[in-house]
Structure formats: C-alpha cells, structure tokens
Motif scaffolding. Sequence first.
Motif, PDB file in Angstrom:
ATOM      1  N   UNK A 141       0.806  -1.217   0.000  1.00 40.96           N
ATOM      2  CA  UNK A 141       0.000   0.000   0.000  1.00 40.96           C
ATOM      3  C   UNK A 141       0.837   1.263   0.000  1.00 40.96           C
ATOM      4  N   UNK A 142       1.918   1.286   0.780  1.00 42.27           N
ATOM      5  CA  UNK A 142       2.768   2.476   0.807  1.00 42.27           C
ATOM      6  C   UNK A 142       3.493   2.666  -0.521  1.00 42.27           C
ATOM      7  N   UNK A 143       3.925   1.582  -1.157  1.00 40.36           N
ATOM      8  CA  UNK A 143       4.537   1.706  -2.481  1.00 40.36           C
ATOM      9  C   UNK A 143       3.539   2.258  -3.497  1.00 40.36           C
ATOM     10  N   UNK A 144       2.298   1.817  -3.415  1.00 43.76           N
ATOM     11  CA  UNK A 144       1.276   2.326  -4.335  1.00 43.76           C
ATOM     12  C   UNK A 144       1.010   3.809  -4.105  1.00 43.76           C
ATOM     13  N   UNK A 145       0.974   4.230  -2.833  1.00 46.32           N
ATOM     14  CA  UNK A 145       0.785   5.654  -2.541  1.00 46.32           C
ATOM     15  C   UNK A 145       1.937   6.485  -3.092  1.00 46.32           C
ATOM     16  N   UNK A 182       5.056  -6.976  -6.142  1.00 40.76           N
ATOM     17  CA  UNK A 182       5.737  -7.140  -7.424  1.00 40.76           C
ATOM     18  C   UNK A 182       5.114  -6.250  -8.499  1.00 40.76           C
ATOM     19  N   UNK A 183       3.801  -6.069  -8.469  1.00 41.67           N
ATOM     20  CA  UNK A 183       3.166  -5.147  -9.424  1.00 41.67           C
ATOM     21  C   UNK A 183       3.667  -3.719  -9.217  1.00 41.67           C
ATOM     22  N   UNK A 184       3.826  -3.316  -7.957  1.00 42.11           N
ATOM     23  CA  UNK A 184       4.346  -1.977  -7.672  1.00 42.11           C
ATOM     24  C   UNK A 184       5.803  -1.847  -8.115  1.00 42.11           C
ATOM     25  N   UNK A 185       6.587  -2.900  -7.932  1.00 42.49           N
ATOM     26  CA  UNK A 185       7.995  -2.864  -8.343  1.00 42.49           C
ATOM     27  C   UNK A 185       8.113  -2.710  -9.855  1.00 42.49           C
ATOM     28  N   UNK A 186       7.334  -3.474 -10.601  1.00 44.98           N
ATOM     29  CA  UNK A 186       7.404  -3.384 -12.062  1.00 44.98           C
ATOM     30  C   UNK A 186       6.847  -2.053 -12.564  1.00 44.98           C
ATOM     31  N   UNK A 187       5.878  -1.484 -11.860  1.00 44.12           N
ATOM     32  CA  UNK A 187       5.392  -0.144 -12.226  1.00 44.12           C
ATOM     33  C   UNK A 187       6.478   0.900 -12.025  1.00 44.12           C
ATOM     34  N   UNK A 189       9.692   0.303 -12.119  1.00 42.34           N
ATOM     35  CA  UNK A 189      10.698   0.074 -13.150  1.00 42.34           C
ATOM     36  C   UNK A 189      10.278   0.693 -14.478  1.00 42.34           C
ATOM     37  N   UNK A 190       9.014   0.549 -14.822  1.00 43.64           N
ATOM     38  CA  UNK A 190       8.529   1.110 -16.085  1.00 43.64           C
ATOM     39  C   UNK A 190       8.586   2.638 -16.075  1.00 43.64           C
ATOM     40  N   UNK A 191       8.364   3.237 -14.915  1.00 45.20           N
ATOM     41  CA  UNK A 191       8.403   4.692 -14.789  1.00 45.20           C
ATOM     42  C   UNK A 191       9.793   5.225 -14.466  1.00 45.20           C
ATOM     43  N   UNK A 192      10.803   4.337 -14.426  1.00 45.90           N
ATOM     44  CA  UNK A 192      12.187   4.722 -14.140  1.00 45.90           C
ATOM     45  C   UNK A 192      12.312   5.414 -12.791  1.00 45.90           C
ATOM     46  N   UNK A 193      11.712   4.803 -11.757  1.00 46.16           N
ATOM     47  CA  UNK A 193      11.748   5.323 -10.404  1.00 46.16           C
ATOM     48  C   UNK A 193      12.548   4.343  -9.553  1.00 46.16           C
ATOM     49  N   UNK A 194      13.762   4.673  -9.146  1.00 45.68           N
ATOM     50  CA  UNK A 194      14.544   3.761  -8.299  1.00 45.68           C
ATOM     51  C   UNK A 194      13.915   3.619  -6.913  1.00 45.68           C
ATOM     52  N   UNK A 195      13.999   2.421  -6.370  1.00 39.13           N
ATOM     53  CA  UNK A 195      13.522   2.137  -5.019  1.00 39.13           C
ATOM     54  C   UNK A 195      14.732   1.800  -4.161  1.00 39.13           C
ATOM     55  N   UNK A 196      15.098   2.710  -3.258  1.00 43.04           N
ATOM     56  CA  UNK A 196      16.169   2.462  -2.299  1.00 43.04           C
ATOM     57  C   UNK A 196      15.578   1.793  -1.068  1.00 43.04           C
ATOM     58  N   UNK A 197      16.368   0.941  -0.429  1.00 41.13           N
ATOM     59  CA  UNK A 197      15.867   0.166   0.698  1.00 41.13           C
ATOM     60  C   UNK A 197      16.881   0.177   1.828  1.00 41.13           C
ATOM     61  N   UNK A 215      14.733  -2.088  -9.999  1.00 38.39           N
ATOM     62  CA  UNK A 215      14.592  -0.666 -10.329  1.00 38.39           C
ATOM     63  C   UNK A 215      15.904   0.099 -10.354  1.00 38.39           C
ATOM     64  N   UNK A 216      17.015  -0.548 -10.002  1.00 44.22           N
ATOM     65  CA  UNK A 216      18.296   0.144 -10.018  1.00 44.22           C
ATOM     66  C   UNK A 216      18.555   0.980  -8.788  1.00 44.22           C
ATOM     67  N   UNK A 217      17.921   0.652  -7.670  1.00 43.16           N
ATOM     68  CA  UNK A 217      18.146   1.368  -6.427  1.00 43.16           C
ATOM     69  C   UNK A 217      19.265   0.752  -5.603  1.00 43.16           C
ATOM     70  N   UNK A 218      19.384   1.201  -4.368  1.00 42.14           N
ATOM     71  CA  UNK A 218      20.430   0.749  -3.446  1.00 42.14           C
ATOM     72  C   UNK A 218      19.766   0.013  -2.297  1.00 42.14           C
ATOM     73  N   UNK A 219      20.279  -1.163  -1.991  1.00 47.30           N
ATOM     74  CA  UNK A 219      19.788  -1.957  -0.861  1.00 47.30           C
ATOM     75  C   UNK A 219      20.859  -1.974   0.220  1.00 47.30           C
ATOM     76  N   UNK A 220      20.462  -1.681   1.452  1.00 46.80           N
ATOM     77  CA  UNK A 220      21.413  -1.613   2.553  1.00 46.80           C
ATOM     78  C   UNK A 220      20.762  -2.149   3.817  1.00 46.80           C
ATOM     79  N   UNK A 221      21.518  -2.964   4.537  1.00 44.44           N
ATOM     80  CA  UNK A 221      21.109  -3.440   5.855  1.00 44.44           C
ATOM     81  C   UNK A 221      22.218  -3.074   6.844  1.00 44.44           C
TER      82      UNK A 221
END
Length: 323
Positions: A141-145, A182-187, A189-197, A215-221
């Motif tokens: 839901x937060x990704x969709x918002x 996964x639908x939000x992730x592919x959306x 990617x299509x809109x060229x919006x990186x998702x950092x985590x 999406x070409x973002x950065x993942x960090x733990x």
Amino acid sequence: MNAASAPSKLYSDDVSLIVVLLDANPFFWASSAAAAGDSASSHHPTTTLPFSKLLNHVIPLLNSLLLLNQFNQVVLVATGVNSCGYIYDSGDGGGGSAGGSVPAICSEILRRLEEFVVKDRLQGKGPDKVVATGVSSLLSGSLSLALCYIQRVFRSRARHPQPRILCLQGSPDGPEQYVAVMNAIFSAQRSMIPIDSCVMGVQHSAFLQQASYITGGVYLKPQQLDGLFQYLSAVFATDLQSRNFLQLPKPAGVDFRASCFCHKKTIDMGYVCSVCLSIFCKHHKKCSTCGLVLIYANKFHSYSNSKRKPFKYDFCFFFYKPH
C-alpha cells in the motif's frame, strides 16, 4: 509516463523528489525496543532500536535532503499494519499548519504519526486479524501511494524533479502481499523510479532486495543502527546524478524466491499455471486464479534444466536454485 519523453521534462540539475516510506508497525517496534533493552542489560552490541530513537535519525535526514537543494521535495509516508498514509509533504509550504520552522515541523510530524498509529489500530478487524497476519506492514500500500504521488507530480507540472523512493523497513515481509508488491515494483521500473531500501530488522527483506535490484536502487542493511543517520546521509541522501561518481554498497545476493498463491508462503519449489502463471506449493486440480482445469503431468517440467518448450503441460514445475 512515457519513457521517451521523460528526460526532456526533468530538471537539468540535481533537483530530487524523495518519497520516504517509514515503517510505523507498532508490534515490530515494541518487540525491537524490548530486544534492545535486553541487549543493553547483557552488555552486548545491539542491532535494534526503539521507534523514538529511529525518529531521531529520520527527521534529520528529511532536513538534510531539503538543505541539499532548495528545490528538493520530500514526502513522508507511514506504513502501518492495516493502512498507510501521508504524514509530511514539504511541497505544502512547511507541512500544513506547522509553519516553516524546523521545531514546528518536527512537532507536526510527531503529532501526525501518533494520530496515524491510533487510526491504524482502529482500522484493524480485531486481535485475531493481527495474530493471523503477524507483524508484517502494508508495504504494497505504501509503495502504491508513493507511485501515485509521483505520477501526480509528473502530470501536474511542466518540469519535475528526479523521483526516487526510500523504504525504511523493519518488520518482515508479508508473503500475502507478494503479487501487489511485485506489481508496484514493475510499475516503478517502467516509470524509471529507483527504489532504495534500508532494512532495520534482523532478517533481510526479499521484497526490497528484488525492488532495489529491478529498479536500479540501493539496498542496505546496516550492521549498527546506533549510527543510522550516517548510513542514511552517506548512501541515500545523494542525488541520482551524483551516484555515478560514488561507490555505493551492493548486496551480496538477491533472494528471488516467490510466494505461493495458496498458502502465502515463500517456497523453493512449486507449480506454475501455464495460463495465468499463478504459483502453488502443491498440485491442484484447478487453478484458483483463472479456473483452468489442470492436468497432472507424469514428467515435471524444469525451467532451469529442460530445453523443451516452457508450456508443454498445463501444470509446470519449477524450482529456485540460489546462486
């Protein structure tokens, strides 16, 4: 958004639109605070922190993002167990009625977060609903918002900043949200919006690993959450153009396992419907998604080893092999 026309609408400089998704799951942060207290009492280095200390790192991050460029825009979205909502938007002229001062904005963010947690708890369907779903937050839901807000900015302005999403996640993944996430992730990617985590829980997040990878973002733990602000400011505060000149952390591996549609569990091996590609952990006579009557095949089809056509049988067998 039309991918071909997007570059002509972007600012030429490093103006950014950052949508921060803050995990406000009270069940996770309550257990995290208890674990932090136990670690402190036993004189062991803690890898968790309470929600109040998390805000001491997140709010300075929001201020630093706005200080990097006067045209930057920051949006804060809270992710709860049953709902998600907008908490702060720097494009509203200082966060609504809070005014323009930093202390007033911080007080307004804290007040809205408190109201959101109370509202999110009331939207639950009782204690049985909470126990059944565990402590996972509504990440889908937060990704969709966030995606809807970015698309609104794209359509309402002649020129828009470079968008990106920053997920500050602590609670574990909810397998029942696999399709929506996964639908939000592919959306994105299509809109060229990186998702950092940035994952602050004990375990890695397979959802966010895939989101950042696709999406070409950065993942960090981070290993030590006591210096969380240093991690956030050094890795996620930089704009997309500056990242080309930096050595950002890369994940050691990405968990590409899927969740079955029948029991909502992460699986290594399963069955796939050849029509709608629904995934199941065991054989079914009928696909629960599209209604196809599935024929049991004596010989399973392996996507990784077989060179035959991928949909020879109505029910295909697949397995996940970690790299």
